[in-house]
Motif scaffolding. Sequence first.
Motif, PDB file in Angstrom:
ATOM      1  N   ASP A  57       0.849  -1.417  -0.030  1.00  0.00           N
ATOM      2  CA  ASP A  57       0.070   0.090  -0.032  1.00  0.00           C
ATOM      3  C   ASP A  57       1.016   1.137   0.018  1.00  0.00           C
ATOM      4  O   ASP A  57       1.709   1.525   0.817  1.00  0.00           O
ATOM      5  N   ALA A  58       0.878   1.853  -1.188  1.00  0.00           N
ATOM      6  CA  ALA A  58       1.753   3.118  -1.256  1.00  0.00           C
ATOM      7  C   ALA A  58       0.804   4.331  -1.363  1.00  0.00           C
ATOM      8  O   ALA A  58       0.930   5.171  -2.157  1.00  0.00           O
ATOM      9  N   SER A  59      -0.543   4.103  -1.066  1.00  0.00           N
ATOM     10  CA  SER A  59      -1.434   5.340  -1.220  1.00  0.00           C
ATOM     11  C   SER A  59      -1.346   6.494  -0.316  1.00  0.00           C
ATOM     12  O   SER A  59      -0.408   6.512   0.655  1.00  0.00           O
ATOM     13  N   TYR A  60      -2.000   7.790  -0.753  1.00  0.00           N
ATOM     14  CA  TYR A  60      -1.828   8.790   0.142  1.00  0.00           C
ATOM     15  C   TYR A  60      -2.167   8.587   1.593  1.00  0.00           C
ATOM     16  O   TYR A  60      -1.421   8.835   2.702  1.00  0.00           O
ATOM     17  N   SER A  61      -3.091   7.668   1.809  1.00  0.00           N
ATOM     18  CA  SER A  61      -3.719   7.341   3.241  1.00  0.00           C
ATOM     19  C   SER A  61      -2.512   6.539   3.923  1.00  0.00           C
ATOM     20  O   SER A  61      -2.588   6.590   5.326  1.00  0.00           O
ATOM     21  N   ALA A  62      -1.745   5.904   3.192  1.00  0.00           N
ATOM     22  CA  ALA A  62      -0.732   4.980   3.730  1.00  0.00           C
ATOM     23  C   ALA A  62       0.645   5.789   4.332  1.00  0.00           C
ATOM     24  O   ALA A  62       1.364   5.561   5.245  1.00  0.00           O
ATOM     25  N   ILE A  63       0.578   7.133   3.674  1.00  0.00           N
ATOM     26  CA  ILE A  63       2.055   8.037   3.793  1.00  0.00           C
ATOM     27  C   ILE A  63       1.398   9.111   4.739  1.00  0.00           C
ATOM     28  O   ILE A  63       2.429   9.464   5.686  1.00  0.00           O
ATOM     29  N   HIS A  64       0.190   9.549   4.810  1.00  0.00           N
ATOM     30  CA  HIS A  64      -0.184  10.781   5.743  1.00  0.00           C
ATOM     31  C   HIS A  64      -1.100  10.248   6.545  1.00  0.00           C
ATOM     32  O   HIS A  64      -2.254   9.579   6.584  1.00  0.00           O
ATOM     33  N   THR A  65      -1.054  10.805   7.823  1.00  0.00           N
ATOM     34  CA  THR A  65      -1.804  10.458   9.124  1.00  0.00           C
ATOM     35  C   THR A  65      -2.339  11.725   9.803  1.00  0.00           C
ATOM     36  O   THR A  65      -1.520  12.608  10.118  1.00  0.00           O
ATOM     37  N   ASN A  66      -3.472  11.824  10.072  1.00  0.00           N
ATOM     38  CA  ASN A  66      -3.979  12.905  10.984  1.00  0.00           C
ATOM     39  C   ASN A  66      -4.240  12.448  12.371  1.00  0.00           C
ATOM     40  O   ASN A  66      -5.106  11.464  12.446  1.00  0.00           O
ATOM     41  N   TYR A  67      -3.707  13.023  13.500  1.00  0.00           N
ATOM     42  CA  TYR A  67      -3.923  12.548  14.661  1.00  0.00           C
ATOM     43  C   TYR A  67      -5.090  13.188  15.379  1.00  0.00           C
ATOM     44  O   TYR A  67      -5.232  14.447  15.211  1.00  0.00           O
ATOM     45  N   VAL A  68      -5.990  12.627  16.024  1.00  0.00           N
ATOM     46  CA  VAL A  68      -7.371  13.134  16.416  1.00  0.00           C
ATOM     47  C   VAL A  68      -7.417  12.505  18.095  1.00  0.00           C
ATOM     48  O   VAL A  68      -6.742  11.394  18.232  1.00  0.00           O
ATOM     49  N   ASP A  69      -8.486  13.005  18.809  1.00  0.00           N
ATOM     50  CA  ASP A  69      -8.686  12.431  20.105  1.00  0.00           C
ATOM     51  C   ASP A  69      -9.640  11.357  19.919  1.00  0.00           C
ATOM     52  O   ASP A  69      -9.496  10.588  21.003  1.00  0.00           O
ATOM     53  N   LYS A  70     -10.294  10.920  19.051  1.00  0.00           N
ATOM     54  CA  LYS A  70     -11.260  10.137  18.896  1.00  0.00           C
ATOM     55  C   LYS A  70     -11.589   9.509  17.699  1.00  0.00           C
ATOM     56  O   LYS A  70     -11.693  10.517  16.511  1.00  0.00           O
ATOM     57  N   ILE A  71     -11.521   8.467  17.299  1.00  0.00           N
ATOM     58  CA  ILE A  71     -12.067   7.824  15.780  1.00  0.00           C
ATOM     59  C   ILE A  71     -13.294   6.981  15.988  1.00  0.00           C
ATOM     60  O   ILE A  71     -13.714   6.449  17.092  1.00  0.00           O
ATOM     61  N   ASP A  72     -14.404   7.276  15.141  1.00  0.00           N
ATOM     62  CA  ASP A  72     -15.712   6.579  14.949  1.00  0.00           C
ATOM     63  C   ASP A  72     -16.033   6.410  13.706  1.00  0.00           C
ATOM     64  O   ASP A  72     -15.152   6.215  12.798  1.00  0.00           O
ATOM     65  N   THR A  73     -17.283   6.054  13.198  1.00  0.00           N
ATOM     66  CA  THR A  73     -17.929   5.464  12.067  1.00  0.00           C
ATOM     67  C   THR A  73     -17.855   6.875  11.048  1.00  0.00           C
ATOM     68  O   THR A  73     -17.942   6.600   9.999  1.00  0.00           O
ATOM     69  N   SER A  74     -17.471   7.954  11.438  1.00  0.00           N
ATOM     70  CA  SER A  74     -17.286   9.050  10.471  1.00  0.00           C
ATOM     71  C   SER A  74     -15.789   9.388   9.949  1.00  0.00           C
ATOM     72  O   SER A  74     -15.704  10.165   9.323  1.00  0.00           O
ATOM     73  N   SER A  75     -15.016   8.668  10.841  1.00  0.00           N
ATOM     74  CA  SER A  75     -13.417   8.948  10.654  1.00  0.00           C
ATOM     75  C   SER A  75     -12.846   8.150   9.448  1.00  0.00           C
ATOM     76  O   SER A  75     -13.579   7.210   8.851  1.00  0.00           O
ATOM     77  N   ASN A  76     -11.889   8.761   8.910  1.00  0.00           N
ATOM     78  CA  ASN A  76     -11.333   8.048   7.796  1.00  0.00           C
ATOM     79  C   ASN A  76     -10.370   7.015   8.315  1.00  0.00           C
ATOM     80  O   ASN A  76      -9.208   7.243   8.253  1.00  0.00           O
ATOM     81  N   SER A  77     -10.852   5.962   8.822  1.00  0.00           N
ATOM     82  CA  SER A  77     -10.109   4.904   9.394  1.00  0.00           C
ATOM     83  C   SER A  77     -10.664   3.690   9.083  1.00  0.00           C
ATOM     84  O   SER A  77     -11.900   3.363   8.909  1.00  0.00           O
ATOM     85  N   LYS A  78      -9.602   2.594   8.842  1.00  0.00           N
ATOM     86  CA  LYS A  78      -9.777   1.468   8.333  1.00  0.00           C
ATOM     87  C   LYS A  78     -10.510   0.575   9.565  1.00  0.00           C
ATOM     88  O   LYS A  78     -11.286  -0.607   9.321  1.00  0.00           O
ATOM     89  N   VAL A  79     -10.201   1.135  10.731  1.00  0.00           N
ATOM     90  CA  VAL A  79     -10.667   0.353  11.992  1.00  0.00           C
ATOM     91  C   VAL A  79     -12.047   0.746  12.303  1.00  0.00           C
ATOM     92  O   VAL A  79     -12.850  -0.543  12.661  1.00  0.00           O
ATOM     93  N   THR A  80     -12.574   1.875  12.248  1.00  0.00           N
ATOM     94  CA  THR A  80     -14.035   2.156  12.651  1.00  0.00           C
ATOM     95  C   THR A  80     -14.818   2.551  11.502  1.00  0.00           C
ATOM     96  O   THR A  80     -16.107   2.591  11.392  1.00  0.00           O
ATOM     97  N   ASN A  81     -14.313   2.677  10.325  1.00  0.00           N
ATOM     98  CA  ASN A  81     -15.182   3.106   9.104  1.00  0.00           C
ATOM     99  C   ASN A  81     -14.490   2.314   7.759  1.00  0.00           C
ATOM    100  O   ASN A  81     -14.245   3.173   6.906  1.00  0.00           O
ATOM    101  N   ALA A  82     -14.345   1.090   7.803  1.00  0.00           N
ATOM    102  CA  ALA A  82     -13.777   0.423   6.611  1.00  0.00           C
ATOM    103  C   ALA A  82     -14.554   0.490   5.316  1.00  0.00           C
ATOM    104  O   ALA A  82     -14.171   0.759   4.271  1.00  0.00           O
ATOM    105  N   ALA A  83     -15.909   0.686   5.323  1.00  0.00           N
ATOM    106  CA  ALA A  83     -16.687   0.693   4.324  1.00  0.00           C
ATOM    107  C   ALA A  83     -16.443   2.305   3.558  1.00  0.00           C
ATOM    108  O   ALA A  83     -16.626   2.249   2.284  1.00  0.00           O
TER     109      ALA A  83
END
Length: 313
Positions: free
Chosen positions: A257-283
Amino acid sequence: MKKNLFLLGLLVCSMATMAQTEKADKPESWYFKLGGSYFIQTAATEFPIVNGQLPNTDVYAPNGTTLISRETNHGSFGEGFRSGLTAGYRFSTRLGVEMGINYYSSADKLMVETTNRLVATSPTNIFVSGDAVGKIRAWDLSPALVLFLGESKGFEPYTKVGVIVPIHGDLTIETNRTYSTAAGVMAKTYSEDVVKPNPTIGFSAAIGSSYKLGKKIALYAEIEYRNFTVHGDTKETTVFTENGVDKLNTPSTFRQDASYSAIHTNYVDKIDTSSNSKVTNAAGFDSTKATDDISSYVGISGVGLTFGLRYSL
């Protein structure tokens, strides 16, 4: 009543005498200090997760799946070297203020280490060994209030308290991995991740003394304690190589995976179903945007010894 008036008059006379003495004995108004420090860490804490890896030193058996030892990696980035330039102003014999600008470079800190972990079984067993080492470099401003304790035989001890305001810096994490099979080494990868911090503020306190070498110049030494933590704002992978070849923006055998998401990360206090996260919002995950992840904290607390020169105007 007369006794109280007498004591009040004595106090006023004493304050007037002290003020006259301070005015008469008042030393230079402006001075400048150039010094270097070495700090040792205090308040060690567990390091944060690095690219999905827990902050452990793990050793696996020859089969690559049996964990035979684990040790948590902890510490503080408060160990390291600092150099700085300080401007000071004395309002009186006893009281002054300082403003310093400093550059700090921490010691390298082992954050993650893995030995002989099995990562693939097809077409053959592939094992990985490697480590991730972090280092902080930063510029800061350090305003402080100074209390001078009086001069004797050229020595003038003082204490000061202040704050530390980082103005620029980052945490760079260098990761080296070696992938191998029973036949030998398949590949070596190297990456650099740069973590930018959120704004923060810290506390510092010091005790020191100067020693006059001449009318305008003096040596000084300080023992300083500082305490603050920083937490990440963003992370970017700036370097990725495989066997020495640049693969930052190109999928490779060991980094598909060499996509933009694999190279860049935004740190937040909480991730949920609206976050751009494979953990909480894979779909709903969008690989063209930065990945959202939980912000981590690191400490930069330490005790340091500073030596330098002071020049008085």
